[in-house]
Design a protein around this motif. Structure first.
Motif, PDB file in Angstrom:
ATOM      1  N   HIS A 176      79.326  30.272  36.816  1.00  0.00           N
ATOM      2  CA  HIS A 176      78.247  29.629  37.617  1.00  0.00           C
ATOM      3  C   HIS A 176      77.898  30.879  38.696  1.00  0.00           C
ATOM      4  N   ILE A 177      76.904  30.649  39.440  1.00  0.00           N
ATOM      5  CA  ILE A 177      76.384  31.303  40.357  1.00  0.00           C
ATOM      6  C   ILE A 177      76.198  30.837  41.469  1.00  0.00           C
ATOM      7  N   CYS A 214      67.194  27.461  34.763  1.00  0.00           N
ATOM      8  CA  CYS A 214      68.266  27.508  33.470  1.00  0.00           C
ATOM      9  C   CYS A 214      69.308  27.355  34.002  1.00  0.00           C
ATOM     10  N   SER A 215      70.005  26.360  35.174  1.00  0.00           N
ATOM     11  CA  SER A 215      70.344  25.295  35.157  1.00  0.00           C
ATOM     12  C   SER A 215      70.951  24.273  34.755  1.00  0.00           C
ATOM     13  N   SER A 216      72.288  24.445  33.634  1.00  0.00           N
ATOM     14  CA  SER A 216      72.825  23.123  33.603  1.00  0.00           C
ATOM     15  C   SER A 216      72.818  22.281  34.126  1.00  0.00           C
ATOM     16  N   ALA A 217      74.254  22.658  35.379  1.00  0.00           N
ATOM     17  CA  ALA A 217      74.093  21.622  36.226  1.00  0.00           C
ATOM     18  C   ALA A 217      75.113  22.275  37.596  1.00  0.00           C
ATOM     19  N   ARG A 218      74.987  21.252  38.507  1.00  0.00           N
ATOM     20  CA  ARG A 218      75.016  21.957  39.882  1.00  0.00           C
ATOM     21  C   ARG A 218      76.047  21.145  40.491  1.00  0.00           C
ATOM     22  N   LEU A 219      76.643  22.026  41.190  1.00  0.00           N
ATOM     23  CA  LEU A 219      78.054  21.602  42.370  1.00  0.00           C
ATOM     24  C   LEU A 219      76.851  21.868  43.350  1.00  0.00           C
ATOM     25  N   ALA A 260      87.057  22.545  39.554  1.00  0.00           N
ATOM     26  CA  ALA A 260      88.313  23.029  40.140  1.00  0.00           C
ATOM     27  C   ALA A 260      88.158  24.022  40.987  1.00  0.00           C
ATOM     28  N   GLU A 261      87.544  25.081  39.877  1.00  0.00           N
ATOM     29  CA  GLU A 261      87.699  26.792  40.336  1.00  0.00           C
ATOM     30  C   GLU A 261      85.786  26.605  40.748  1.00  0.00           C
ATOM     31  N   MET A 262      85.001  25.642  40.506  1.00  0.00           N
ATOM     32  CA  MET A 262      84.168  25.650  41.861  1.00  0.00           C
ATOM     33  C   MET A 262      84.471  25.408  42.874  1.00  0.00           C
TER      34      MET A 262
END
Lengths: 261, 317, 244
Positions: B231-232, B242-247, B274-276
């Protein structure tokens, strides 16, 4: 010109505030929930498919007092202007006017529009839309009786996934969803409407157990990070339980079809 | 639109923590913050992210009634319902001693060229709703009770208008930064309440102004994009494609999460989620410190009486 | 607001200016990264941002012109720009009228025949209004067009002028405009002195028309100096980066 044929009510009318139990003071105690559940138990859930004959697929879900029905139409041809190589998923969420304590209007308000969007975001990752070019799948969810708005949303997602499976639309997994209410640092699974009035935040999470992927998560209220992470874990476990009920229901439906045919 | 090779290039780069502009996965771009350039507004702030995103937020305060007027037409009722929709969507406003915040996100014509008009409207609606949800309520930081003038009848309404001037990726984070800056900059005229002959009246003094109480507790937003298996933070336009999902996580000064929302077509593993969340909390708090430092500098500049030259003249952070 | 207050006995206007004085102008180009050309201009308290995209492929194939470029102008006003917050309507007729006025102003100046079958988009965003939104927008558009490198026959400079108490005044602000003083907006091509746009929406005596137009034209010429200086400065700094 006065309308003599009708007796209209007063122009400004207010709903009476008498709701059962509203006069007694309600204090929330996590140890003693009104229906006797533990804080980490979801309400016992009942599911059934094939309730809407007209639809390609349908499902009905009941959890405690909560009742949700869903109809799926599709895949059917998309309107000319919106044709694309990937299928389109349209979701529609509506509370019935009689579903809650206060009457809801016929026209969708912003909460229902928001929930419709959430429904689509929760289901889209699971549905194989790339196998349905130039097609649209319409999902209509109707809440017949609501008991906790976050829980309703979660039930709607689950019910819609079940209806999609009943319609035979190919998916990566059956999405299960569940809701959580935060009471300071206590986490309560599947809060009812009464419990929701005392919560300091809520979380709705939808999950695909076979792939171990969360398809959607939405949280509101001021919550600490550790509490959030714990709630995520609780939700994921609960979703796995819900999915097992979904699978049993679908298996029963298939058996009926085979035996009945 | 993005080609397969570009997508591959970006994904592989993110995997080894080298992004197209040289940043590592968790690096935020430089931001430029200016406040107070719109003198007609009660408060304003502009945030520019190095690389294009340009957001201008104007706050206008007005006196309004706690319960918006309900008219006989159903359509009007629903319009009012939409206006006062709180978390539960209950039509009667429960708390009669609070002010209101109404957020509206708009795209300036110059920013809209990249998207379809329908997508822009959807995006603006989504962001407006998200902002309304985060800012209205005790988790939003702003002391809504302090915005009440006469309990049960009159209150201050904060109209937060967000104008997207330019798109360079990561709009929501910039929007929240600009909103917090604008709220810091906003001054409300002092309202004095008098009781005379059993009637309660209020008087607005134009010369004396107060700050918005609780602006420091307004959360900042951090959007994390999942590209490949990593994740970036602070995605550029190509990375967003390009992102497949966004939080999207809203973090406040105390380190608590005020909102959490997932977007995008793909799924996220719970452990990654959880990491994000943890990453977002750390980055959010760093951003808050950066912004507070920038706002302090802005305060000094205003106190020193220097006029804002406007647009691109303020300090970089 | 009584007419007497517009010009005080000492001959000063509400904001302390002389009747023939322009407001302070600040402008910069290249303020937006994604646009081909952009500019920001501040005339007193009126602030306007312009973005130019083009020449590029037209979005509406049906509208393309075979022998010249299509010019598309969009004009928008921020909700927080004026004293009272106004919710921006999607299709406000007034905004569309202003946009089409600006389009016609530039159609004759831009060398559109150089780019047949293409489109030039001019986006104007007004951030704050203190009178003179139209002429500020035109000036911002000129700067942005030059910044985008689109060939034009001349700068288009615009200014407003009015007439009160037997005195023509230059560059009206919001208070003066709302005091029902006849306001004339003029867009001028400084080199040739030709007027490319003239707008008046109130009553003005025919005898007074000539001096007011003349005053507005003088204001335009003053503005041209400012615009020209900004362009030269930004070109110099651009040249420096290239020649390094």
């Amino acid at each position: 010109m006065a309308d003599r044929k009708r007796v209209t009510g007063p122009e400004k009318s207010v709903v009476p505030l008498l709701e059962p139990g509203s006069l007694s003071a309600f204090t929330f105690d996590p140890e003693k929930r009104k229906d006797g559940r533990n804080i980490d138990r979801i309400r016992p859930v009942f599911m059934k498919t094939g309730v809407v004959r007209q639809a390609n697929g349908s499902a009905y879900l009941e959890a405690g007092k909560l009742k949700v029905a869903c109809g799926v139409y599709g895949p059917r041809q998309t309107a000319r202007s919106k044709i694309s190589s990937r299928g389109i998923l349209n979701c529609d969420f509506k509370f019935s006017p009689f579903s809650g304590g206060r009457r809801r209007a016929y026209i969708k308000d912003s909460q229902e529009k928001e929930y419709s969007l959430v429904l689509r975001q929760a289901l889209a990752p699971a549905v194989r839309l790339d196998l349905l070019p130039k097609s649209t799948v319409d999902v209509f969810v109707q809440v017949l009786e609501s008991d906790g708005s976050a829980a309703c949303l979660a039930a709607a997602i689950t019910c819609a996934a079940l209806a999609l499976a009943d319609a035979g639309i190919e998916m990566l997994d059956a999405v299960a969803a569940c809701a959580v209410g935060y009471f300071d640092s206590t986490i309560c699974l599947d809060p009812t409407d009464e419990e929701e009035t005392y919560q300091s935040g809520s979380l709705v999470l939808s999950y695909m157990p076979s792939l171990n992927e969360v398809t959607h998560v939405i949280q509101s209220g001021e919550i600490g990070t550790t509490t959030t992470i714990k709630a995520l874990e609780l939700c994921v476990d609960a979703c796995a339980q819900i999915q097992s009920v979904m699978q049993q229901t679908l298996a029963a439906t298939i058996k009926e079809k085979i035996n009945g045919a | 639109m993005i080609s397969v090779s570009e997508r591959d290039y970006i994904t592989k780069g993110v995997d080894v923590s080298i992004r197209a502009d040289g940043r590592s996965r968790l690096d935020f771009r430089e931001l430029v913050l200016e406040t107070g350039m719109i003198t007609q507004a009660s408060g304003s702030c502009r945030v520019t992210l190095d690389g294009g995103t340009d957001i201008l937020v104007g706050v206008k305060v007005e006196v309004g009634s706690i319960e918006p007027e309900v008219e006989a037409e159903e359509a009007d009722i629903l319009e009012d319902m939409e206006q006062m929709d709180q978390d539960d969507g209950i039509t009667m406003v429960k708390d009669k001693d609070r002010g209101r915040i109404i957020c509206n996100v708009e795209c300036s014509p110059s920013a809209t060229r990249i998207f379809e008009p329908r997508d822009i409207e959807d995006m603006c609606n989504e962001y407006s709703q998200f902002m309304n949800r985060v800012l209205n309520g005790s988790h939003g930081g702003v002391d809504l009770k302090a915005l009440c003038i006469i309990p049960g009848s009159t209150c201050w309404i904060l109209n937060i208008d967000v104008l997207v001037l330019d798109y360079g990726g990561n709009l929501l984070d910039a929007i929240f930064m600009a909103t917090r800056g604008a709220l810091h900059n906003t001054r409300i005229p002092r309202a004095t309440v008098e009781q005379s002959d059993g009637r309660v009246e209020f008087d607005i003094a134009d010369e004396e102004t107060e700050i918005i109480r609780g602006w420091e507790d307004v959360p900042l937003c951090v959007s994390l994009n999942k590209i490949g298996y990593r994740h970036i933070v602070d995605a550029a336009p190509l990375e967003e494609l390009c992102s497949s999902a966004r939080l999207t996580v809203a973090v406040n000064r105390r380190g608590n999460l005020c909102a959490l929302q997932k977007g995008g077509h793909g799924g996220i593993e719970p452990s990654l989620l959880a990491e994000m969340v943890q990453t977002a909390k750390q980055i959010g708090q760093t951003l808050l410190k950066r912004q507070d430092a920038a706002l302090r500098e802005e305060e000094e500049r205003i106190a020193a009486g220097k006029d804002p030259i406007g647009f691109g003249a303020a300090s970089r952070h | 607001m009584s007419r007497l207050e517009i010009i005080s006995p000492e001959g000063l206007r509400v904001d302390g200016r002389r009747p023939l004085e322009l407001r302070r102008v600040n402008s910069r180009t290249a303020v937006l990264s994604q646009a081909d050309g952009s500019a920001y201009i501040e005339q007193g308290n009126t602030k306007c941002l312009a973005a130019v995209y083009g020449p590029r492929e037209p979005t509406k194939r049906a509208a393309l012109l075979h022998d010249r470029a299509l010019i598309n102008v969009e004009y928008s006003v921020a909700s927080f720009s004026s004293g009272e917050r106004k919710q921006k309507l999607r299709r406000d007729r007034r905004l569309m009228e202003i946009a089409s006025t600006i389009k016609r102003t530039f159609e004759n100046v831009i060398l559109t025949t150089t780019f047949p079958r293409s489109e030039i988009d001019i986006y104007l965003q007004v951030l704050q209004i203190d009178g003179g939104a139209l002429h500020t927008a035109i000036n911002a558009a000129t700067l942005a067009l030059v910044d985008a490198g689109i060939p034009m026959t001349d700068y288009v400079c615009a200014c407003s002028a009015g007439y009160v108490n037997n005195q023509a005044i230059l560059d009206l602000n919001y208070l003066e405009e709302s005091a029902e003083i006849p306001t004339l907006t003029v867009a001028l091509l400084p080199k040739s002195g030709k007027i490319t746009m003239l707008g008046l929406e109130s009553r003005l005596h025919l005898d007074k028309l000539e001096p007011v137009i003349q005053l507005a034209s003088d204001g335009c010429k003053q503005l041209k100096e400012n615009i020209d200086a900004t362009i030269r400065e930004s070109t110099k700094s651009l040249a420096k980066t290239i020649l390094q």
